[in-house]
Design an enzyme around this catalytic site. Sequence first.
Site, PDB file in Angstrom:
ATOM      1  N   GLU A  58      26.146  48.532  27.229  1.00  0.00           N
ATOM      2  CA  GLU A  58      27.393  48.601  27.974  1.00  0.00           C
ATOM      3  C   GLU A  58      27.474  49.788  28.556  1.00  0.00           C
ATOM      4  O   GLU A  58      27.246  51.003  28.305  1.00  0.00           O
ATOM      5  CB  GLU A  58      28.667  48.482  26.948  1.00  0.00           C
ATOM      6  N   HIS A  59      28.001  49.700  30.032  1.00  0.00           N
ATOM      7  CA  HIS A  59      28.058  50.911  30.933  1.00  0.00           C
ATOM      8  C   HIS A  59      26.694  51.730  31.047  1.00  0.00           C
ATOM      9  O   HIS A  59      26.287  52.685  31.316  1.00  0.00           O
ATOM     10  CB  HIS A  59      28.973  51.938  30.432  1.00  0.00           C
ATOM     11  N   GLY A 150      37.058  40.722  31.180  1.00  0.00           N
ATOM     12  CA  GLY A 150      35.839  41.364  30.894  1.00  0.00           C
ATOM     13  C   GLY A 150      34.651  40.431  30.840  1.00  0.00           C
ATOM     14  O   GLY A 150      33.621  40.532  30.347  1.00  0.00           O
ATOM     15  N   SER A 152      33.654  38.652  33.504  1.00  0.00           N
ATOM     16  CA  SER A 152      33.078  38.470  34.783  1.00  0.00           C
ATOM     17  C   SER A 152      33.543  37.233  35.621  1.00  0.00           C
ATOM     18  O   SER A 152      32.790  36.537  36.433  1.00  0.00           O
ATOM     19  CB  SER A 152      31.490  38.528  34.731  1.00  0.00           C
ATOM     20  N   SER A 153      34.740  37.058  35.596  1.00  0.00           N
ATOM     21  CA  SER A 153      35.365  35.991  36.461  1.00  0.00           C
ATOM     22  C   SER A 153      34.922  36.350  37.928  1.00  0.00           C
ATOM     23  O   SER A 153      34.757  35.524  38.951  1.00  0.00           O
ATOM     24  CB  SER A 153      36.736  35.797  36.210  1.00  0.00           C
ATOM     25  N   ASP A 198      26.667  41.815  35.885  1.00  0.00           N
ATOM     26  CA  ASP A 198      27.254  40.427  35.883  1.00  0.00           C
ATOM     27  C   ASP A 198      26.876  39.608  36.691  1.00  0.00           C
ATOM     28  O   ASP A 198      26.805  38.626  36.472  1.00  0.00           O
ATOM     29  CB  ASP A 198      28.827  41.001  36.525  1.00  0.00           C
ATOM     30  N   TYR A 247      36.511  53.986  35.632  1.00  0.00           N
ATOM     31  CA  TYR A 247      35.063  53.567  36.097  1.00  0.00           C
ATOM     32  C   TYR A 247      34.405  54.589  37.049  1.00  0.00           C
ATOM     33  O   TYR A 247      33.250  54.885  36.672  1.00  0.00           O
ATOM     34  CB  TYR A 247      35.382  52.276  36.571  1.00  0.00           C
TER      35      TYR A 247
HETATM   36  P1  ADP Z   1      36.520  40.130  35.217  1.00  0.00           P
HETATM   37  O1  ADP Z   1      35.586  39.943  36.310  1.00  0.00           O
HETATM   38  O2  ADP Z   1      36.194  40.740  34.055  1.00  0.00           O
HETATM   39  O3  ADP Z   1      37.332  38.927  35.061  1.00  0.00           O
HETATM   40  P2  ADP Z   1      37.644  41.743  37.442  1.00  0.00           P
HETATM   41  O4  ADP Z   1      38.602  42.668  37.597  1.00  0.00           O
HETATM   42  O5  ADP Z   1      36.259  42.205  37.849  1.00  0.00           O
HETATM   43  O6  ADP Z   1      37.502  41.099  36.019  1.00  0.00           O
HETATM   44  O7  ADP Z   1      38.027  40.285  38.623  1.00  0.00           O
HETATM   45  C1  ADP Z   1      39.129  39.601  38.412  1.00  0.00           C
HETATM   46  C2  ADP Z   1      39.459  39.196  39.759  1.00  0.00           C
HETATM   47  O8  ADP Z   1      38.429  38.179  40.386  1.00  0.00           O
HETATM   48  C3  ADP Z   1      40.900  38.582  39.868  1.00  0.00           C
HETATM   49  O9  ADP Z   1      42.083  39.463  40.035  1.00  0.00           O
HETATM   50  C4  ADP Z   1      41.039  37.939  41.052  1.00  0.00           C
HETATM   51  O10 ADP Z   1      41.050  38.658  42.415  1.00  0.00           O
HETATM   52  C5  ADP Z   1      39.371  37.196  41.084  1.00  0.00           C
HETATM   53  N1  ADP Z   1      39.260  35.826  40.663  1.00  0.00           N
HETATM   54  C6  ADP Z   1      38.825  35.473  39.376  1.00  0.00           C
HETATM   55  N2  ADP Z   1      38.821  34.314  38.934  1.00  0.00           N
HETATM   56  C7  ADP Z   1      39.453  33.617  39.820  1.00  0.00           C
HETATM   57  C8  ADP Z   1      39.872  32.395  40.290  1.00  0.00           C
HETATM   58  N3  ADP Z   1      39.666  31.471  39.363  1.00  0.00           N
HETATM   59  N4  ADP Z   1      40.401  31.877  41.282  1.00  0.00           N
HETATM   60  C9  ADP Z   1      40.802  33.188  42.322  1.00  0.00           C
HETATM   61  N5  ADP Z   1      40.455  34.565  42.151  1.00  0.00           N
HETATM   62  C10 ADP Z   1      39.646  34.675  40.773  1.00  0.00           C
HETATM   63 MG    MG Z   2      34.545  41.552  37.282  1.00  0.00          MG
END
Ligand code: ADP
Ligand code: MG
Length: 405
Positions: A58-59, A150, A152-153, A198, A247
């Site tokens: 991590e990191h 966390g 990686s959406s 990610d 970060y």
């Molecule tokens: P993580 O990657 O850990 O989930 P991040 O802060 O890096 O957290 O990314 C989250 C951002 O990605 C959300 O605030 C949004 O802008 C975008 N995002 C993620 N999933 C979706 C989704 N299903 N629809 C639209 N935007 C999304």
């Molecule tokens: Mg992210």
Amino acid sequence: MRLIPNGRAEKVLRDAGIRLSQKMPTNAAQRIALFESVYHRPPQIAVRAPGRINLIGEHVDYEEGLVMPAAIDRYIFANAAVIDEPEIRLWSATCTRTPLRLPLADLAPLHGTDSWANYVAGVVAKYRDAGVPVRGFDVAFDATLPLGAGLSSSAALEAATALIVEAATGFTKTPRERALLCQAAEHEYAGVPCGIMDQLAVASGVKGHALMIDCRSLEVTPSPLPEGIAVVVVDSRVKHALADGEYAKRKADCEAAVQSLGVQRLRDASLENVHAARDRLGDRVFRRARHVVSEIGRVRRFAEALQGGDVETVGKLMAKSHTSLRDNYEVSCTELDALVAIANSLGVIGARMMGGGFGGSTVNLVREEEAASVAEAICARYRETYGAEVEAFVVHAVDGAALES
Ligand code: ADP
Ligand code: MG
């Protein structure tokens, strides 16, 4: 940007008994119906992009270290269709009630509630910069992957977009090329100076495997997850506001250590180098460097222990990773520390905070037969002690982002 009022998608979701949350997954037919309700015609392209866990490392990606993530069976799904107009129309079941419109001629970063579109705009812009003749498209996203937990959406959203651009143009990239374009999009359009972990994990996942990734050579080596071991993710459901600024500060501390140690990246330093330079680095930068360098060492030992079935060592290394992130790197928080302590008290194989920190999730390795009961017990114990809800779920390692057949 102009908004088109549209309440039909909610109706499709409601009629199907689906709430606008990640909890109740849609199936492929429902996602097509969603697209049709938003855009009034059938989609041509369907893709899925998984989130990821990180077992250890991590990191360290931005210091070109080693990491051990896996793509997981929580996804962002997208349906799309090419259009003749020079624009992208985008809708997300999670983030918007009406489609947003991005003109291809002006893909400048956006701010405020529409800023999720930056991940999409950024990927399209980076493909265009790479010489791909991008076209307009309509896209509808749906997700079983929690946002900002966390997992990686953001990288999943980027990968889904990248696959749509590739399918729409016929210009196909390798998973590594795709990951690099997505990372550049996240840097420039979302303003997040992330490492490559990610995007590479989401692009290169292999079912049933963790990925040993060398973040310098970008080599990805899949390593089978041993039978009988399951992964439980616990989403703390908190994200402290200081996460983004901290970060950048950690990256600056690493840069200071790199300069002082005279190395290219902390990947090149040994723990002896770091200790010998302790006075020169000063306490804070010393601890940051100690975390990165010791964590890279732990990844090597972890991979060996996991393959050898040495669960005791696996657990100890996860515990040390957590302690170092808490005390040396100072990116944990009371909620994550509490979740790790609860998991350890329940006798898991190993538990640690995962991702950038200051909230987000913990990753827990457990014996398969205990996975469901451990997940439930962590939530119950947290609720009893802290009066707050967390979400725990078992995840499985899956293949990376791909077109749906
Ligand atoms: P993580 O990657 O850990 O989930 P991040 O802060 O890096 O957290 O990314 C989250 C951002 O990605 C959300 O605030 C949004 O802008 C975008 N995002 C993620 N999933 C979706 C989704 N299903 N629809 C639209 N935007 C999304
Ligand atoms: Mg992210």
